[in-house]
Write an enzyme that holds these catalytic residues in place. Sequence first.
Site, short mmCIF file in Angstrom:
data_model
loop_
_atom_site.label_atom_id
_atom_site.label_comp_id
_atom_site.label_asym_id
_atom_site.label_seq_id
_atom_site.Cartn_x
_atom_site.Cartn_y
_atom_site.Cartn_z
N ASN A 151 50.43 38.71 38.82
CA ASN A 151 51.09 38.66 37.36
C ASN A 151 52.19 39.42 37.07
O ASN A 151 53.21 39.15 36.46
CB ASN A 151 49.82 38.63 36.35
CG ASN A 151 49.27 39.99 36.54
OD1 ASN A 151 49.37 40.73 37.57
ND2 ASN A 151 48.48 40.64 35.54
N GLU A 248 41.78 48.17 40.60
CA GLU A 248 42.48 47.71 39.13
C GLU A 248 42.01 46.32 38.92
O GLU A 248 42.48 45.35 39.52
CB GLU A 248 43.92 48.01 39.00
CG GLU A 248 44.57 49.30 39.38
CD GLU A 248 44.17 50.20 38.07
OE1 GLU A 248 43.87 49.67 36.74
OE2 GLU A 248 43.91 51.44 38.46
N CYS A 282 46.17 41.86 32.46
CA CYS A 282 44.49 42.10 32.65
C CYS A 282 43.71 42.93 31.39
O CYS A 282 42.85 42.82 31.20
CB CYS A 282 44.65 43.16 34.04
SG CYS A 282 45.65 44.42 33.80
N GLU A 461 45.81 54.33 38.05
CA GLU A 461 47.05 54.29 38.34
C GLU A 461 47.88 54.88 37.44
O GLU A 461 47.37 55.10 36.09
CB GLU A 461 47.69 53.09 38.47
CG GLU A 461 46.93 52.13 39.77
CD GLU A 461 47.65 50.98 40.37
OE1 GLU A 461 48.06 50.12 39.58
OE2 GLU A 461 47.81 50.72 41.66
P1 NAD Z 1 42.43 37.57 43.43
O1 NAD Z 1 41.34 38.81 43.22
O2 NAD Z 1 42.18 36.48 43.51
O3 NAD Z 1 43.62 38.20 44.34
C1 NAD Z 1 44.18 39.50 44.38
C2 NAD Z 1 44.61 39.80 45.91
O4 NAD Z 1 43.46 39.96 46.82
C3 NAD Z 1 45.55 38.62 46.41
O5 NAD Z 1 46.39 39.54 47.31
C4 NAD Z 1 44.70 38.13 47.30
O6 NAD Z 1 45.43 37.36 48.34
C5 NAD Z 1 43.70 39.24 47.82
N1 NAD Z 1 42.51 38.70 48.40
C6 NAD Z 1 41.77 37.74 47.96
N2 NAD Z 1 40.51 37.70 48.52
C7 NAD Z 1 40.53 39.00 49.21
C8 NAD Z 1 39.69 39.63 50.11
N3 NAD Z 1 38.38 39.11 50.46
N4 NAD Z 1 39.77 40.82 50.77
C9 NAD Z 1 40.93 41.37 50.43
N5 NAD Z 1 41.94 40.81 49.67
C10 NAD Z 1 41.72 39.51 49.14
O7 NAD Z 1 43.35 38.18 41.89
P2 NAD Z 1 44.54 37.44 41.27
O8 NAD Z 1 44.01 36.05 40.81
O9 NAD Z 1 45.63 37.59 42.15
O10 NAD Z 1 44.72 38.19 40.11
C11 NAD Z 1 44.25 38.02 38.52
C12 NAD Z 1 42.99 38.96 38.54
O11 NAD Z 1 43.69 40.37 38.63
C13 NAD Z 1 42.47 39.22 37.03
O12 NAD Z 1 41.22 39.36 36.97
C14 NAD Z 1 43.35 40.35 36.45
O13 NAD Z 1 42.60 40.90 35.56
C15 NAD Z 1 43.45 41.21 37.57
N6 NAD Z 1 44.37 42.20 37.44
C16 NAD Z 1 44.07 43.78 37.03
C17 NAD Z 1 44.80 44.47 36.71
C18 NAD Z 1 44.74 46.19 36.41
O14 NAD Z 1 45.61 46.62 36.39
N7 NAD Z 1 43.52 46.14 36.20
C19 NAD Z 1 46.54 44.22 36.87
C20 NAD Z 1 46.77 42.98 37.09
C21 NAD Z 1 45.80 41.83 37.34
#
Ligand code: NAD
Length: 487
Positions: A151, A248, A282, A461
């Site tokens: 995002n 996060e 998020c 962070e």
């Molecule tokens: P996601 O968990 O699908 O993927 C995040 C990252 O993890 C990607 O780079 C992906 O390739 C990698 N990944 C996937 N499986 C993995 C594994 N088994 N081991 C290691 N890495 C792996 O999340 P998304 O769809 O990219 O992002 C959306 C989510 O992120 C939402 O839940 C949102 O709330 C959260 N988010 C949180 C924050 C925060 O600061 N708290 C900020 C932005 C987004």
Amino acid sequence: MTKPVYQNFINGQFLGNQSGATFAVKNPATDEVIYHVEVADEYIQNAAIKSAEKGFAHWSTLTPIERSRILLKAVNLLRTRNDELAKIEVLDTGKPWQEAECVDVQTGADVIEYYAGLAPSQVGQQQMVAEDFYYTRKEPLGICAGIGAWNYPLQIACWKSGPALAAGNALIFKPSEETPLGAIKLAEIYIEAGVPAGVFNVVQGAAEVGQWLTHSPDIAKVSFTGEVGTGKKVVASAASSLKEVTMELGGKSPLLVFDDADVSQAVSAAMLGNFYTQGEVCTNCTRIYLHKSIYQQFIEELKTRTEQNVIAGDPLDPKVNFGALISKKHQDLVMSYIDKGIAQGATLLTGGKTLSPESAPNGYFVAPTVFIDCSDDMTIVKEEIFGPVMSVLVFEDEEDVIQRANDTHLGLAAGVFSQDIKRAHRVIHKLQAGICWINSYGNSPAEMPVGGYKQSGIGRENGIETLDHYTQTKSIYVGMGNIESPF
Ligand code: NAD
């Protein structure tokens, strides 16, 4: 026309993989492939570790002020290239130019600037123990890994690399496979600014590359941004080598609007906290709890402003303020939540459908959606949707709404609107969330620590404490007299 193919960025330059595996990246507003990216195969993974070891050996011997000077050059380059970088973010994510132009690059640069300034002020302690004394040193961890969500791709790369590099570590960063280009541009900028080769490496791919990073015994820490479910896998994998972790993760955050609130301001906050970045933030306040006495006024204004002021369309058009969701798959997921909301008895105040704006007819748009007549047990009220879907709930009693707001395993953010300062602080202190706002929503300056309570995260962070999490403390005891020994 053939599309560009980007390689992994290792040891200060692009490095081709051996497997030949690539993946395609689409523009979510057009459904067109815009470029391809090489997957980090075993050859790249080994090279990344060697590169980071070399980078760390050099970078960690610079004084903090030398590192700071170099990082500030990178900050300057980021700001100078704002528009070029913002355009990359728009094409990769589908978010409006209007946002990316003034937020994504700027807030990334702010964080690197903040830690560049803070690094030289990091000090250890010293204390006398009788005639002996000890002192402590804040030493970098070594090679850290960053794994990003899609995002805010460039901002996330900056938020992780800023403190990691300022503290003297090397970083291997894996952006989301949906949005891989921003991190590569950041890597080029770091090199141009004078960060030594190998200090910031970018590896590309999906879950399997992330799994390698979280498992690798050569990596000391992993800082992850993504979904709760993925975060749990990352923590489990990181446990295999007892890595430090920062998580996060997602949220389902409440906004409480009391009877004495400035209703128009609260509507602005609710719209920002649900429709900004087309709902893919998020910290979004997707559960809006309205005091019964202002309910009618609030939803009337919310409906009017949502239907009149939200402009969906080609995200590059500066007038557009509402973009496309990241992928067709995500659009389908968001629509499936909307269907569940309807099936479970919530009423659509507005939205609830996909959009096909004239200027971006093939984009993955979902209309800004507001559900009323919601109850706490509905799926749309309990689960993170990560799209422009707001659930409105009603309350009468302060203690009751606090209890309802806290009745979730998530705890990323929360907000309170009230003109009564005692109530506002009293309530916010009782909300179980790591990032809270009073009469405001969404602001996240570099100085303010951010992170989740409960299953929304581990660690923080931004803010001063994050720099500590990229260091380890070495204690050194100094004997000034003779050793007393029974031997
Ligand atoms: P996601 O968990 O699908 O993927 C995040 C990252 O993890 C990607 O780079 C992906 O390739 C990698 N990944 C996937 N499986 C993995 C594994 N088994 N081991 C290691 N890495 C792996 O999340 P998304 O769809 O990219 O992002 C959306 C989510 O992120 C939402 O839940 C949102 O709330 C959260 N988010 C949180 C924050 C925060 O600061 N708290 C900020 C932005 C987004």
